[in-house]
Scaffold this motif. Structure first.
Motif, short mmCIF file in Angstrom:
data_model
loop_
_atom_site.label_atom_id
_atom_site.label_comp_id
_atom_site.label_asym_id
_atom_site.label_seq_id
_atom_site.Cartn_x
_atom_site.Cartn_y
_atom_site.Cartn_z
N MET A 128 2.73 7.74 15.20
CA MET A 128 1.70 7.81 14.19
C MET A 128 2.09 7.04 12.93
SD MET A 128 -0.84 9.27 15.54
CE MET A 128 -1.86 9.35 14.11
N ASN A 129 3.40 6.91 12.69
CA ASN A 129 3.83 6.18 11.49
C ASN A 129 3.36 4.74 11.54
OD1 ASN A 129 5.05 8.41 10.34
ND2 ASN A 129 7.09 7.89 11.07
N ALA A 130 3.42 4.11 12.72
CA ALA A 130 3.00 2.72 12.84
C ALA A 130 1.49 2.59 12.66
CB ALA A 130 3.41 2.16 14.19
N VAL A 131 0.74 3.51 13.24
CA VAL A 131 -0.73 3.48 13.11
C VAL A 131 -1.12 3.70 11.66
CG1 VAL A 131 -2.86 4.67 13.75
CG2 VAL A 131 -1.11 4.24 15.47
N TYR A 132 -0.51 4.68 11.02
CA TYR A 132 -0.86 4.96 9.63
C TYR A 132 -0.44 3.82 8.71
CZ TYR A 132 -1.60 7.13 5.18
OH TYR A 132 -2.03 7.39 3.92
N GLY A 133 0.62 3.09 9.06
CA GLY A 133 1.05 1.97 8.22
C GLY A 133 -0.06 0.94 8.04
N ASP A 134 -0.76 0.62 9.13
CA ASP A 134 -1.88 -0.32 9.03
C ASP A 134 -3.04 0.28 8.24
OD1 ASP A 134 -0.46 -2.15 10.54
OD2 ASP A 134 -1.34 -1.49 12.45
N MET A 135 -3.30 1.56 8.47
CA MET A 135 -4.38 2.22 7.74
C MET A 135 -4.07 2.29 6.24
SD MET A 135 -5.44 5.33 10.32
CE MET A 135 -5.86 6.34 8.96
N ALA A 136 -2.82 2.55 5.91
CA ALA A 136 -2.43 2.66 4.50
C ALA A 136 -2.61 1.33 3.78
CB ALA A 136 -0.99 3.12 4.39
N ILE A 137 -2.30 0.22 4.44
CA ILE A 137 -2.49 -1.09 3.83
C ILE A 137 -3.97 -1.32 3.55
CG2 ILE A 137 -2.35 -3.58 4.24
CD1 ILE A 137 0.30 -2.99 5.75
N THR A 138 -4.82 -1.02 4.53
CA THR A 138 -6.27 -1.19 4.35
C THR A 138 -6.80 -0.31 3.23
OG1 THR A 138 -6.50 -1.70 6.70
CG2 THR A 138 -8.50 -1.08 5.53
N MET A 139 -6.38 0.95 3.21
CA MET A 139 -6.85 1.86 2.16
C MET A 139 -6.37 1.43 0.79
SD MET A 139 -6.76 5.66 3.91
CE MET A 139 -5.00 5.67 4.08
N THR A 140 -5.13 0.96 0.70
CA THR A 140 -4.58 0.54 -0.59
C THR A 140 -5.27 -0.74 -1.08
OG1 THR A 140 -2.48 1.50 0.06
CG2 THR A 140 -2.45 0.06 -1.84
N GLU A 141 -5.62 -1.64 -0.15
CA GLU A 141 -6.34 -2.85 -0.55
C GLU A 141 -7.71 -2.51 -1.13
OE1 GLU A 141 -6.33 -5.17 3.02
OE2 GLU A 141 -4.38 -6.07 2.55
N ARG A 142 -8.34 -1.47 -0.59
CA ARG A 142 -9.67 -1.07 -1.08
C ARG A 142 -9.60 -0.38 -2.44
NH1 ARG A 142 -13.07 0.86 4.21
NH2 ARG A 142 -12.71 -1.08 5.36
N GLU A 143 -8.42 0.05 -2.85
CA GLU A 143 -8.28 0.68 -4.17
C GLU A 143 -8.36 -0.34 -5.30
OE1 GLU A 143 -4.66 2.90 -4.03
OE2 GLU A 143 -5.45 4.35 -2.61
N ASN A 144 -8.19 -1.62 -4.98
CA ASN A 144 -8.36 -2.71 -5.95
C ASN A 144 -7.44 -2.56 -7.17
OD1 ASN A 144 -9.37 -5.09 -6.87
ND2 ASN A 144 -11.22 -4.22 -7.75
N HIS A 145 -6.15 -2.67 -6.93
CA HIS A 145 -5.17 -2.55 -8.02
C HIS A 145 -5.14 -3.82 -8.85
CE1 HIS A 145 -3.54 1.27 -6.67
NE2 HIS A 145 -3.68 0.81 -5.44
N ARG A 146 -4.78 -3.68 -10.11
CA ARG A 146 -4.78 -4.81 -11.03
C ARG A 146 -3.65 -5.78 -10.76
NH1 ARG A 146 -8.00 -3.52 -15.90
NH2 ARG A 146 -7.11 -5.41 -16.78
N PHE A 192 2.99 10.28 3.80
CA PHE A 192 2.59 10.51 5.18
C PHE A 192 3.79 10.62 6.11
CE2 PHE A 192 1.62 9.12 9.46
CZ PHE A 192 0.63 10.03 9.79
N GLN A 193 4.74 9.70 5.99
CA GLN A 193 5.89 9.72 6.88
C GLN A 193 6.74 10.96 6.68
OE1 GLN A 193 7.89 5.96 6.49
NE2 GLN A 193 6.28 4.87 7.57
N PHE A 194 6.86 11.42 5.44
CA PHE A 194 7.62 12.64 5.19
C PHE A 194 6.98 13.83 5.86
CE2 PHE A 194 8.73 16.41 2.73
CZ PHE A 194 10.12 16.31 2.73
N VAL A 195 5.67 13.99 5.67
CA VAL A 195 4.97 15.12 6.29
C VAL A 195 4.98 14.97 7.81
CG1 VAL A 195 2.70 16.20 6.55
CG2 VAL A 195 3.55 15.60 4.28
N ASN A 196 4.73 13.78 8.31
CA ASN A 196 4.68 13.55 9.75
C ASN A 196 6.03 13.81 10.41
OD1 ASN A 196 3.40 12.71 12.17
ND2 ASN A 196 4.33 10.71 11.96
#
Length: 94
Positions: A1-19, A35-39
């Protein structure tokens, strides 16, 4: 799940639109770490603190069950990491 969530985290972080890139990387690191700590460690927390309280008896003592679980995870990650380190260069070179 860590590998799957890694891709999801990148997509979610890109949508946050950081300065800045630094803000982006900080947010990504925080998400991945959380996520990895809890997982990785939620099952250990359950065995150590909640299992007896939930009415689910441990096999032997909870400490022995916890040490077995930690040993299995440690050995598995060690073997998989070493296999990747040895086999991936061979496969990529082939």
């Amino acid at each position: 799940m860590n590998a799957v969530y890694g891709d999801m985290a990148i997509t979610m972080t890109e949508r946050e639109n950081h300065r800045t890139d630094t803000d982006f990387e900080d947010a990504l690191i925080a998400q991945l770490f959380a996520f990895q700590f809890v997982n990785s460690y939620a099952s250990f927390f359950y065995v150590a603190f909640i299992k007896n309280l939930a009415g689910d008896p441990c096999e032997g003592t909870c400490m022995s069950e916890l040490s077995t679980a930690i040993g299995v995870i440690f050995i598995t990650r060690l073997v998989v990491g070493n296999a990747q380190e040895i086999l991936m260069p061979l496969i990529m070179g082939w």
